[in-house]
Structures are given as C-alpha cells and as structure tokens.
Design an enzyme around this catalytic site. Structure first.
Site, PDB file in Angstrom:
ATOM      1  N   LYS A  94       0.858  -1.185   0.000  1.00  0.00           N
ATOM      2  CA  LYS A  94       0.000   0.000   0.000  1.00  0.00           C
ATOM      3  C   LYS A  94       0.890   1.228   0.000  1.00  0.00           C
ATOM      4  O   LYS A  94       2.036   1.172   0.495  1.00  0.00           O
ATOM      5  CB  LYS A  94      -0.860   0.003   1.269  1.00  0.00           C
ATOM      6  N   VAL A 195     -23.831   5.231   0.684  1.00  0.00           N
ATOM      7  CA  VAL A 195     -24.200   4.806  -0.673  1.00  0.00           C
ATOM      8  C   VAL A 195     -23.400   5.622  -1.695  1.00  0.00           C
ATOM      9  O   VAL A 195     -23.941   6.314  -2.548  1.00  0.00           O
ATOM     10  CB  VAL A 195     -25.733   4.881  -0.904  1.00  0.00           C
ATOM     11  N   GLY A 196     -22.075   5.519  -1.566  1.00  0.00           N
ATOM     12  CA  GLY A 196     -21.153   6.141  -2.526  1.00  0.00           C
ATOM     13  C   GLY A 196     -20.920   5.178  -3.678  1.00  0.00           C
ATOM     14  O   GLY A 196     -21.849   4.484  -4.126  1.00  0.00           O
ATOM     15  N   GLY A 199     -21.558   1.428  -2.298  1.00  0.00           N
ATOM     16  CA  GLY A 199     -22.872   1.315  -1.644  1.00  0.00           C
ATOM     17  C   GLY A 199     -24.024   1.525  -2.622  1.00  0.00           C
ATOM     18  O   GLY A 199     -25.029   0.803  -2.579  1.00  0.00           O
TER      19      GLY A 199
HETATM   20  P1  NAD Z   1     -17.041   6.370  -1.477  1.00  0.00           P
HETATM   21  O1  NAD Z   1     -16.272   7.502  -0.876  1.00  0.00           O
HETATM   22  O2  NAD Z   1     -17.463   6.469  -2.909  1.00  0.00           O
HETATM   23  O3  NAD Z   1     -18.385   6.099  -0.627  1.00  0.00           O
HETATM   24  C1  NAD Z   1     -18.448   6.240   0.745  1.00  0.00           C
HETATM   25  C2  NAD Z   1     -19.808   6.875   1.049  1.00  0.00           C
HETATM   26  O4  NAD Z   1     -19.968   6.913   2.464  1.00  0.00           O
HETATM   27  C3  NAD Z   1     -19.922   8.319   0.554  1.00  0.00           C
HETATM   28  O5  NAD Z   1     -21.134   8.484  -0.164  1.00  0.00           O
HETATM   29  C4  NAD Z   1     -19.909   9.139   1.837  1.00  0.00           C
HETATM   30  O6  NAD Z   1     -20.684  10.330   1.723  1.00  0.00           O
HETATM   31  C5  NAD Z   1     -20.530   8.165   2.805  1.00  0.00           C
HETATM   32  N1  NAD Z   1     -20.238   8.439   4.202  1.00  0.00           N
HETATM   33  C6  NAD Z   1     -19.121   8.977   4.751  1.00  0.00           C
HETATM   34  N2  NAD Z   1     -19.263   9.061   6.081  1.00  0.00           N
HETATM   35  C7  NAD Z   1     -20.474   8.516   6.386  1.00  0.00           C
HETATM   36  C8  NAD Z   1     -21.179   8.313   7.589  1.00  0.00           C
HETATM   37  N3  NAD Z   1     -20.688   8.671   8.768  1.00  0.00           N
HETATM   38  N4  NAD Z   1     -22.387   7.730   7.519  1.00  0.00           N
HETATM   39  C9  NAD Z   1     -22.930   7.385   6.332  1.00  0.00           C
HETATM   40  N5  NAD Z   1     -22.314   7.571   5.160  1.00  0.00           N
HETATM   41  C10 NAD Z   1     -21.093   8.130   5.183  1.00  0.00           C
HETATM   42  O7  NAD Z   1     -16.170   5.078  -1.208  1.00  0.00           O
HETATM   43  P2  NAD Z   1     -16.350   3.647  -1.882  1.00  0.00           P
HETATM   44  O8  NAD Z   1     -15.373   3.510  -2.994  1.00  0.00           O
HETATM   45  O9  NAD Z   1     -17.785   3.408  -2.133  1.00  0.00           O
HETATM   46  O10 NAD Z   1     -15.830   2.705  -0.712  1.00  0.00           O
HETATM   47  C11 NAD Z   1     -16.642   2.442   0.420  1.00  0.00           C
HETATM   48  C12 NAD Z   1     -15.894   1.526   1.378  1.00  0.00           C
HETATM   49  O11 NAD Z   1     -15.585   0.290   0.718  1.00  0.00           O
HETATM   50  C13 NAD Z   1     -14.554   2.085   1.866  1.00  0.00           C
HETATM   51  O12 NAD Z   1     -14.316   1.622   3.178  1.00  0.00           O
HETATM   52  C14 NAD Z   1     -13.553   1.445   0.920  1.00  0.00           C
HETATM   53  O13 NAD Z   1     -12.264   1.352   1.511  1.00  0.00           O
HETATM   54  C15 NAD Z   1     -14.175   0.079   0.743  1.00  0.00           C
HETATM   55  N6  NAD Z   1     -13.775  -0.598  -0.500  1.00  0.00           N
HETATM   56  C16 NAD Z   1     -14.022  -0.023  -1.700  1.00  0.00           C
HETATM   57  C17 NAD Z   1     -13.659  -0.690  -2.865  1.00  0.00           C
HETATM   58  C18 NAD Z   1     -13.930  -0.093  -4.229  1.00  0.00           C
HETATM   59  O14 NAD Z   1     -13.851  -0.815  -5.231  1.00  0.00           O
HETATM   60  N7  NAD Z   1     -14.277   1.196  -4.326  1.00  0.00           N
HETATM   61  C19 NAD Z   1     -13.039  -1.947  -2.798  1.00  0.00           C
HETATM   62  C20 NAD Z   1     -12.827  -2.522  -1.545  1.00  0.00           C
HETATM   63  C21 NAD Z   1     -13.194  -1.830  -0.401  1.00  0.00           C
END
Ligand code: NAD
Length: 359
Positions: A94, A195-196, A199
């Site tokens: 990382k 729900v980013g 989600g």
């Molecule tokens: P993202 O930033 O697109 O989505 C995260 C969402 O969470 C955002 O919409 C944000 O507004 C919301 N959020 C932040 N704080 C919050 C809170 N307190 N309560 C409710 N919602 C909140 O990130 P992502 O790419 O969707 O990743 C989400 C998680 O999954 C992270 O932990 C990331 O490390 C993990 N992850 C992502 C991937 C990938 O392919 N993107 C792969 C493995 C793991």
C-alpha cells in the site's frame, strides 16, 4: 521525531509503528520525501512471497508521520491477506501520500511518486484508492509501468467498485443462505451505511434481487438517488446500525462496528464493503457471542482487487467476474468452519490466508 511542517501542524512522538512493523511480520517500508515539491510518500510492502505487492495509493492529510506509517502498514498487511484468500498471485502493499497543507502541483507530485514506485523495480504495483483518481494513475503511468487502473487499460468497466459491489452482493447471499437458510434475497431487509461508489451499486444489485433497503449517507445527493431509483427508506447516519433488519452492510468508513455500538446492532448478519470494519479483533468474539454472523471484510470486498489485478495482467473481464463470484463459496467455507470449530469467522479467514501466505 522532528515535525514536517509542510504536512503537519502537530508534532507527535510515538514509537508504536516499530511494534506494528514487527507484529505484522514485515516486509519493507519506504519513505520518500522531496521538500521542493511537498512529496512525502510512504510505501509499505508487507509481502512479495506470492507475487508483486499490489495495493492502492491513498492521498489524504494525516496528523503525524507515525499515524500515516501505521495506517500504511496495516492496510498493506490487509492486502496480503486479501490477495491470499482470493487465490491471486500477488503480495500485499500500500502507499500513502500525505497531502501537503501548502499549495502543491498535483501532476508533479504524482510524477515523483511514480518515479519512487519505479525505483522499487516492480515489487510494488500501485492503483487508485481514497483521494486518488484514474487521472493520477495516468500521470504515474508516464514514468513507470507498475501502475494499474489507468485509462489506457482494456477493461470496458474501468471502475473497480462495480465488481466490488457484485462481490458484496454474492457475499450477502452466502450469509443469508447460511444464517437465515434462504436461497434468495427476495424481501431480505438490508441497511446500507454509505451509498457512494460501492454502496450505491450494491443497493442497485440488491434492489434488482428483490431486497428491501434502508440507507444513510452524509451526502444528500447520494441519498436522493437511492430513494428515487430503489424506493429506499432513509435513516440518520448515527442510527443505521440500530435498524432492525436482516443485514447491516457497512459501505462507508473504517470501524463501523466498535466498542460503543456493538450492543446496539440489530441484525443477524454484518456484510459490507468497508475496509477495517471491526475496531479490534475482540469484537469478532463479541459478535459471535451475540449470534451475529460477520462476513470478514477483506474476503467480501475483494472484488476491487480482483478487478485491478485482472486489468494489470490483461485477463478477461469474464474471468475476473467468475473469480469474484467465488466469494460466495469462500464465505460459506469460512462460516461452516467457524461453526464447527466454535471460532469467530475472522479467525478462520486469517488462518486460511496465513496458510497460503506463510506455508
Ligand atoms: P465512497 O467515498 O465512494 O463512498 C463512501 C460513502 O460513504 C460516501 O457516499 C460518503 O458520503 C458516505 N459516508 C461517509 N461518512 C459517512 C457516515 N458517517 N455515515 C454514512 N455515510 C457516510 O467510497 P467507496 O469507494 O464506495 O468505498 C466504500 C468503502 O468500501 C470504503 O471503506 C472502501 O475502503 C471500501 N472498498 C471499496 C472498494 C472499491 O472498489 N471502491 C473496494 C474494496 C473496499
């Protein structure tokens, strides 16, 4: 330790990272600093035993160098475990680029970072992560081949969160089958925290499979699209873990399950995409005692890693999808062993990963 004023306002003196380094069985730790550009990059290579260490590059502020190093060390170890459990010929690494608190030239910064990656001769391969984007990977690619997730690669679907969400949906199906003895998601109630990228796509997959959704997000736009497209019910972010439902799916922050809220969780299953879902491993025992089935985070969210691996090595998308689909079987094996041996699911997952990593 002397403060790095381009990056931190506070000065910490915390030797914790030496013990983390030892405990996590490292590996390599590289720190590159260039005062003129503001670059302060950490690259942690946990293991290269199974292959080159592939792992994303974070770009965010940290309050101290030690905090950034510890974060990087823990995340890199997680990548080793994720690759091993997913049967990928990869190690774990990382990178963390500490965001300067002064003005900086992003292109220059990422080019210098790319040169640092190049100096490692392929032992570390970088990719997108929190705070970095495909255009940053495109800059890195101008100085090193050891980068994946850039716009020149052949995948039609360039965004790894699509496969991550697919894997999480398959993981939820495995948990529902094991814990609730149901073969379908029809009328299964899922509470999604965040729900980013992932989600939202998970909500879409679950909705298509007949699940009922309750969601939360701190970003109102993200909430709105889930209400409009999936008739999701909305709840305040601080209440999502309390929702009486079938599955609590954390897809936002680290530590969604912590010592403060563990007794308030009101779902028989926890299965989501977030990294580092449990504040500490003791909580896995508490979840087991409460009869809550936990799908270990690095197993269920491996779709993103499988995506970038396949992109880098030019594998077909269909093969990558099949590999992600297998998360269903891996989780069922973990759940069955955990019941048979009366151990937390995290213990079984770690043991499986370690067998592949160290045997
Ligand atoms: P993202 O930033 O697109 O989505 C995260 C969402 O969470 C955002 O919409 C944000 O507004 C919301 N959020 C932040 N704080 C919050 C809170 N307190 N309560 C409710 N919602 C909140 O990130 P992502 O790419 O969707 O990743 C989400 C998680 O999954 C992270 O932990 C990331 O490390 C993990 N992850 C992502 C991937 C990938 O392919 N993107 C792969 C493995 C793991």
């Amino acid at each position: 330790m002397k403060s790095f004023t381009d990056h931190f306002t506070s000065n910490a003196n915390n030797p914790e990272f030496y013990s983390v380094f030892q405990q996590l069985q490292y590996g390599e730790l590289h720190i590159k600093r260039d005062t003129a550009s503001g670059l302060l990059a950490i690259i942690a290579i946990h293991s290269t035993r199974l292959g080159p260490a592939l792992g994303g590059c974070r770009f965010q502020p940290y309050h101290s160098l030690e905090a950034a190093i510890i974060d990087c060390l823990r995340l890199a170890q997680g990548m080793s475990y994720k690759a091993a459990i997913s049967h990928l010929p990869l190690g774990g690494g990382k990178a963390v680029l500490i965001k300067p608190n002064k003005t900086y030239d992003r292109t220059h910064l990422f080019r210098l970072f790319g040169q640092t990656v190049n100096e490692l001769g392929g032992r570390y391969i970088t990719a997108e992560d929190s705070g970095t984007h495909m255009m940053d990977m495109d800059i890195i690619r101008t100085v090193t081949p050891y980068v994946t997730g850039n716009s020149q690669q052949s995948f039609i679907q360039k965004d790894p969160s699509i496969l991550t969400a697919f894997g999480v949906r398959r993981g939820i199906e495995a948990a529902v089958k094991y814990q609730l003895q149901k073969d379908s998601l029809q009328n299964i109630h899922v509470a999604i925290q965040g729900v980013g990228n992932v989600g939202y796509r998970l909500a879409k997959e679950l909705h298509q499979h007949g699940a009922i959704l309750t969601i939360c997000d701190i970003n109102p736009e993200n909430v709105k699209r889930c209400v409009a497209e999936f008739s999701a019910k909305v709840i305040a972010p601080e209440q999502i873990h309390q929702v009486a439902c079938d599955v609590f799916a954390p897809c936002a922050l680290s530590n969604p399950v912590n010592t403060q809220n563990i007794n308030e969780i009101n779902a028989p299953i926890i299965a989501g995409s977030a990294n580092n879902q449990l504040e500490n491993l003791e909580l896995a025992v508490r979840l087991k005692e409460r009869g809550i089935l936990y799908a270990p985070d690095y197993v269920i969210n491996a779709g993103g890693l499988i995506h970038v691996y396949a992109q880098y090595y030019g594998k077909q998308e269909s093969i990558a999808k099949e590999n992600v689909n297998n998360i269903y079987n891996t989780l069922l094996i973990i759940f069955e062993c955990a019941t048979k041996e009366n151990l937390p699911t995290t213990t079984i997952a770690n043991r499986l990963a370690e067998q592949r990593l160290y045997s």
